[in-house]
Design a protein around this motif. Structure first.
Motif, PDB file in Angstrom:
ATOM      1  N   GLY A  84       0.834  -1.209   0.000  1.00 13.17           N
ATOM      2  CA  GLY A  84       0.000   0.000   0.000  1.00 13.17           C
ATOM      3  C   GLY A  84       0.866   1.256   0.000  1.00 13.17           C
ATOM      4  O   GLY A  84       2.101   1.181   0.048  1.00 13.17           O
ATOM      5  N   PRO A  85       0.191   2.400  -0.036  1.00 13.48           N
ATOM      6  CA  PRO A  85      -1.254   2.597  -0.147  1.00 13.48           C
ATOM      7  C   PRO A  85      -1.770   2.245  -1.546  1.00 13.48           C
ATOM      8  O   PRO A  85      -1.050   2.345  -2.538  1.00 13.48           O
ATOM      9  CB  PRO A  85      -1.451   4.082   0.148  1.00 13.48           C
ATOM     10  N   ASN A 125      -7.487   0.121   2.263  1.00 15.81           N
ATOM     11  CA  ASN A 125      -6.179   0.346   2.895  1.00 15.81           C
ATOM     12  C   ASN A 125      -6.164   0.087   4.398  1.00 15.81           C
ATOM     13  O   ASN A 125      -5.314   0.635   5.099  1.00 15.81           O
ATOM     14  CB  ASN A 125      -5.719   1.769   2.604  1.00 15.81           C
ATOM     15  N   GLU A 144      -2.890   0.269   7.587  1.00  7.99           N
ATOM     16  CA  GLU A 144      -1.788   1.236   7.551  1.00  7.99           C
ATOM     17  C   GLU A 144      -1.489   1.666   8.989  1.00  7.99           C
ATOM     18  O   GLU A 144      -2.383   2.096   9.720  1.00  7.99           O
ATOM     19  CB  GLU A 144      -2.165   2.454   6.711  1.00  7.99           C
TER      20      GLU A 144
END
Length: 399
Positions: A152-153, A239, A242
């Motif tokens: 990611g992102p 996402n 994170e």
């Protein structure tokens, strides 16, 4: 438990509920499947008969149970379907072909990944996948599809990486669309941490399938995969997991939460004179990987400063895991990823100790496990995402 639904328009759901029950229970009888799903025994009998006809189930044996009719023990047929998973890591691409149980039929890797030339790298990825499928000898009509896992992102709408210091030339490239053109089949793209937690449940099976899990992914970067009562969490934008801001509170703010990543740990080792070779730049990923493994070897051999660097990183990650486990009321924490095998001696004890501390949740144990997928977490998890999308019982209204 994922209950069945006695409605004619959800026959696929009920078939998946039976498959799901077998993944939880292992080889078992129709009576036990009915108890697990909440479906009637006649309904289960009809579904099992159809699934056997379609090749998804196999009859293993019969078992006598007193004076009643012998119980027929059935199980999943692993060759009924296959899936392909691709993991695009900044340093290497890996791909696998999995069977229905999530077992690796064949795997392969390629180091032909260019941080500034996604087109040639994706050509190589498609070639790698085609070569594996051909070499595996599987019946292509039983191949469900492919999925790609990326760091990611992620832009969930376009299947592209939005911002990364590791693959600067890949930002905004629609990876899924590019692979779909090359392979001739739709290739969804998911975050590697999402793939990891999805794969863990599929490969491990049993009680893991319906657990609330925090998967700690340790690769070029660090991230979390989350599963809530057996449902992998994508988040609003794909996402979820994170953790940079969380790690800021546990580390050095000027590093934006990255001070547990191999690049920063190797830098620290150079600052202390622990590593002799010239320090790698952020884009010299193979040198970085070699030096990080050397740091781990030195720590394992008793180099006290090297060990201190890794144990401090392990404690910071453990504190982050505790926060997440308490927010989600998790019952399981899984550590994995390409670097887990190297850092396990320095991270595992910290996680177990941190999660054993008294909690406001009360005496709720959290099990700490090492991944069942080995080092190919991203690729295996991506293939499992294909199986998960097809066979986990979800009503159409759910994403």
């Amino acid at each position: 438990m994922r209950p069945g639904a006695s409605l004619s328009h959800v026959s696929q759901y009920n078939e998946n509920a039976v498959i799901h029950a077998l993944r939880v229970l292992g080889p078992t009888s129709q009576t036990d499947i009915a108890a697990q799903t909440g479906l009637s025994i006649p309904a289960v009998s009809s579904i099992v008969r159809n699934l056997r006809h379609l090749g998804y189930l196999t009859e293993l044996r019969t078992e006598s149970v007193g004076r009643g009719r012998p119980r027929v023990i059935v199980d999943l047929e692993p060759t009924a379907n296959y899936a392909v998973g691709l993991h695009i890591d900044p340093a290497i691409m890996s791909a696998v072909v999995l069977d229905l149980r999530g077992q690796v039929v064949l795997d392969g890797t390629s180091e032909s990944i260019d941080p500034n030339d996604p087109s040639s790298s994706l050509d190589e990825a498609a070639n790698l996948i085609n070569q594996l499928v051909d070499a595996s000898g599987i019946d292509r009509t039983r191949l469900l599809g492919a999925c790609a896992a990326v760091p990611g992102p992620l832009d969930d709408r376009t299947g592209s990486i939005t911002d990364t210091v590791w693959l600067p030339g890949w930002a905004g490239i629609a990876i899924g669309e590019a692979l779909t053109r090359r392979l001739g089949t739709t290739v969804p793209v998911v975050k590697d941490t999402f793939a990891a937690v999805t794969g863990e449940a599929w490969v491990r099976g049993g009680s893991m399938i319906d657990s609330t899990v925090v998967f700690v992914y340790l690769g070029t970067g660090t991230g979390l995969g989350l599963s809530l009562n057996g449902e992998p969490v994508r988040g609003a934008s794909g996402n979820a997991g994170e953790i940079g801001r969380m790690l800021v509170s546990l580390g050095r703010e000027e590093l934006r939460g990255m001070d547990n990543d191999p690049f920063i740990l190797v830098q620290e080792a150079h600052e202390q004179g622990i590593l002799a070779s010239p320090p790698p730049t952020r884009w010299e990923l193979r040198q970085l990987e070699e030096q990080f493994r050397e740091l781990c070897r030195l720590a394992l051999d008793g180099n006290t400063p090297a060990e201190a660097i890794l144990r401090n990183a392990g404690r910071r990650i453990a504190e982050m895991v505790v926060m997440t486990a308490e927010v989600f009321d998790a019952d399981t924490v899984v550590y994995g990823g390409p670097n887990w095998v190297h850092v396990r001696p320095f991270y595992e004890d910290a996680a177990i100790a941190a999660l054993a501390r008294p909690s406001a949740r009360g005496p709720h144990p959290v099990e700490v496990l090492s991944t069942a997928m080995g080092t190919e977490v991203g690729a295996i998890g991506a293939a499992c995402a294909v199986l998960d999308a097809r066979f986990v019982p979800r009503l159409p209204s759910r994403r």
